[in-house]
Design a protein around this motif. Structure first.
Motif, PDB file in Angstrom:
ATOM      1  N   SER A   1      54.009  31.615  69.671  1.00  0.00           N
ATOM      2  CA  SER A   1      53.401  30.346  70.357  1.00  0.00           C
ATOM      3  C   SER A   1      52.167  29.832  69.644  1.00  0.00           C
ATOM      4  O   SER A   1      51.256  30.540  69.438  1.00  0.00           O
ATOM      5  CB  SER A   1      53.084  30.577  71.803  1.00  0.00           C
ATOM      6  OG  SER A   1      52.212  29.459  72.213  1.00  0.00           O
ATOM      7  N   LYS A   2      52.188  28.754  68.902  1.00  0.00           N
ATOM      8  CA  LYS A   2      51.056  28.209  68.032  1.00  0.00           C
ATOM      9  C   LYS A   2      49.976  27.785  69.219  1.00  0.00           C
ATOM     10  O   LYS A   2      48.670  27.978  68.886  1.00  0.00           O
ATOM     11  CB  LYS A   2      51.318  26.927  67.525  1.00  0.00           C
ATOM     12  CG  LYS A   2      50.178  26.366  66.644  1.00  0.00           C
ATOM     13  CD  LYS A   2      50.321  25.026  65.925  1.00  0.00           C
ATOM     14  CE  LYS A   2      49.143  24.528  65.187  1.00  0.00           C
ATOM     15  NZ  LYS A   2      47.994  24.158  66.230  1.00  0.00           N
ATOM     16  N   ALA A   3      50.219  27.466  70.468  1.00  0.00           N
ATOM     17  CA  ALA A   3      49.092  27.247  71.507  1.00  0.00           C
ATOM     18  C   ALA A   3      48.409  28.606  71.973  1.00  0.00           C
ATOM     19  O   ALA A   3      47.008  28.580  71.989  1.00  0.00           O
ATOM     20  CB  ALA A   3      49.718  26.648  72.698  1.00  0.00           C
ATOM     21  N   TYR A   4      49.220  29.765  71.863  1.00  0.00           N
ATOM     22  CA  TYR A   4      48.620  31.136  72.167  1.00  0.00           C
ATOM     23  C   TYR A   4      47.764  31.394  70.954  1.00  0.00           C
ATOM     24  O   TYR A   4      46.654  31.738  71.034  1.00  0.00           O
ATOM     25  CB  TYR A   4      49.597  32.076  72.240  1.00  0.00           C
ATOM     26  CG  TYR A   4      49.140  33.267  72.548  1.00  0.00           C
ATOM     27  CD1 TYR A   4      48.671  33.536  73.809  1.00  0.00           C
ATOM     28  CD2 TYR A   4      48.823  34.370  71.554  1.00  0.00           C
ATOM     29  CE1 TYR A   4      47.909  34.964  74.129  1.00  0.00           C
ATOM     30  CE2 TYR A   4      48.418  35.679  71.818  1.00  0.00           C
ATOM     31  CZ  TYR A   4      47.963  35.868  73.353  1.00  0.00           C
ATOM     32  OH  TYR A   4      47.293  36.901  73.458  1.00  0.00           O
ATOM     33  N   ARG A   5      48.007  31.138  69.661  1.00  0.00           N
ATOM     34  CA  ARG A   5      47.293  31.493  68.470  1.00  0.00           C
ATOM     35  C   ARG A   5      46.026  30.591  68.629  1.00  0.00           C
ATOM     36  O   ARG A   5      44.895  31.163  68.333  1.00  0.00           O
ATOM     37  CB  ARG A   5      47.925  30.929  67.212  1.00  0.00           C
ATOM     38  CG  ARG A   5      47.532  31.429  65.995  1.00  0.00           C
ATOM     39  CD  ARG A   5      46.640  30.479  65.006  1.00  0.00           C
ATOM     40  NE  ARG A   5      47.284  29.054  65.018  1.00  0.00           N
ATOM     41  CZ  ARG A   5      47.318  28.543  63.738  1.00  0.00           C
ATOM     42  NH1 ARG A   5      47.406  29.245  62.619  1.00  0.00           N
ATOM     43  NH2 ARG A   5      47.402  27.332  63.712  1.00  0.00           N
ATOM     44  N   ASP A   6      46.171  29.414  68.791  1.00  0.00           N
ATOM     45  CA  ASP A   6      45.006  28.453  68.786  1.00  0.00           C
ATOM     46  C   ASP A   6      43.916  28.967  69.925  1.00  0.00           C
ATOM     47  O   ASP A   6      42.831  29.050  69.733  1.00  0.00           O
ATOM     48  CB  ASP A   6      45.293  26.783  69.184  1.00  0.00           C
ATOM     49  CG  ASP A   6      46.084  26.493  68.041  1.00  0.00           C
ATOM     50  OD1 ASP A   6      46.015  27.033  66.874  1.00  0.00           O
ATOM     51  OD2 ASP A   6      46.776  25.255  68.147  1.00  0.00           O
TER      52      ASP A   6
END
Length: 180
Positions: free
Chosen positions: A146-151
């Motif tokens: 998940s990119k949202a998790y990374r961000d």
């Protein structure tokens, strides 16, 4: 490895599956080998008119495949050889994921996702896009789909770094723990 090989977290890492039934690199002039971790630099002895080309190749292979013991946790496999092209063809079936570095811009992430989708359609593969991020309590990095998790991980990490106030025009540069 991100800071050394992937443009200081601004690049990508290709994840290949090593399998006996899948040829990873299609280029015939490319060799591979497991890295040898050592505290010693490989010794290369070449004597004019006494060292055969085969002996030179063995010495070069030792140099290419030897790395400091400090990096042994990487369990690296290296590919090397003569390549007439800056792009080395590989088996599409061997590519399993692309890990996006933590400093890759949102615009580049969109480009990478589009390229991976196109690659999957062309090759009937299921390459995943994963995202690297800092872990909040260690000096290690995590990988998530998940990119949202990374961000979120990156934003929370940055928010925890204190900004130190200036005192009499001089910034605080060290913090020491009191024994009290």
């Amino acid at each position: 490895m991100w800071s050394h090989y992937a443009d200081n977290h601004g690049g990508v890492c290709y994840c290949f599956q090593k399998a006996k039934d899948v040829t990873l690199i299609a280029e015939k002039n490319i060799e591979s080998g497991n890295v040898i971790y050592s505290s010693q630099v490989p010794k290369v002895s070449i004597f004019q008119e006494k060292t055969s080309l085969a002996m030179v190749k063995v010495s070069l292979k030792d140099v290419i495949l030897t790395k400091s013991s400090e990096w042994s946790y990487e369990q690296e496999i290296r590919f090397f050889g003569k390549c007439h092209n800056s792009i080395v063809p590989f088996s599409p079936a061997a590519l399993k994921a692309v890990i996006v570095g933590r400093r890759v811009s949102d615009e580049k992430v969109k480009e990478i996702n589009a390229e991976v989708r196109k690659f999957n359609e062309l090759n009937a593969t299921d390459v995943r896009v994963l995202y690297s991020h800092r872990l909040s309590t260690t000096f290690q990095f995590g990988v998530d789909s998940s990119k949202a998790y990374r961000d979120n991980c990156e934003n929370n990490f940055s928010a925890r770094i204190p900004v130190l106030p200036e005192l009499n025009g001089e910034a605080i540069t060290t913090i020491s723990k009191s024994e009290d």
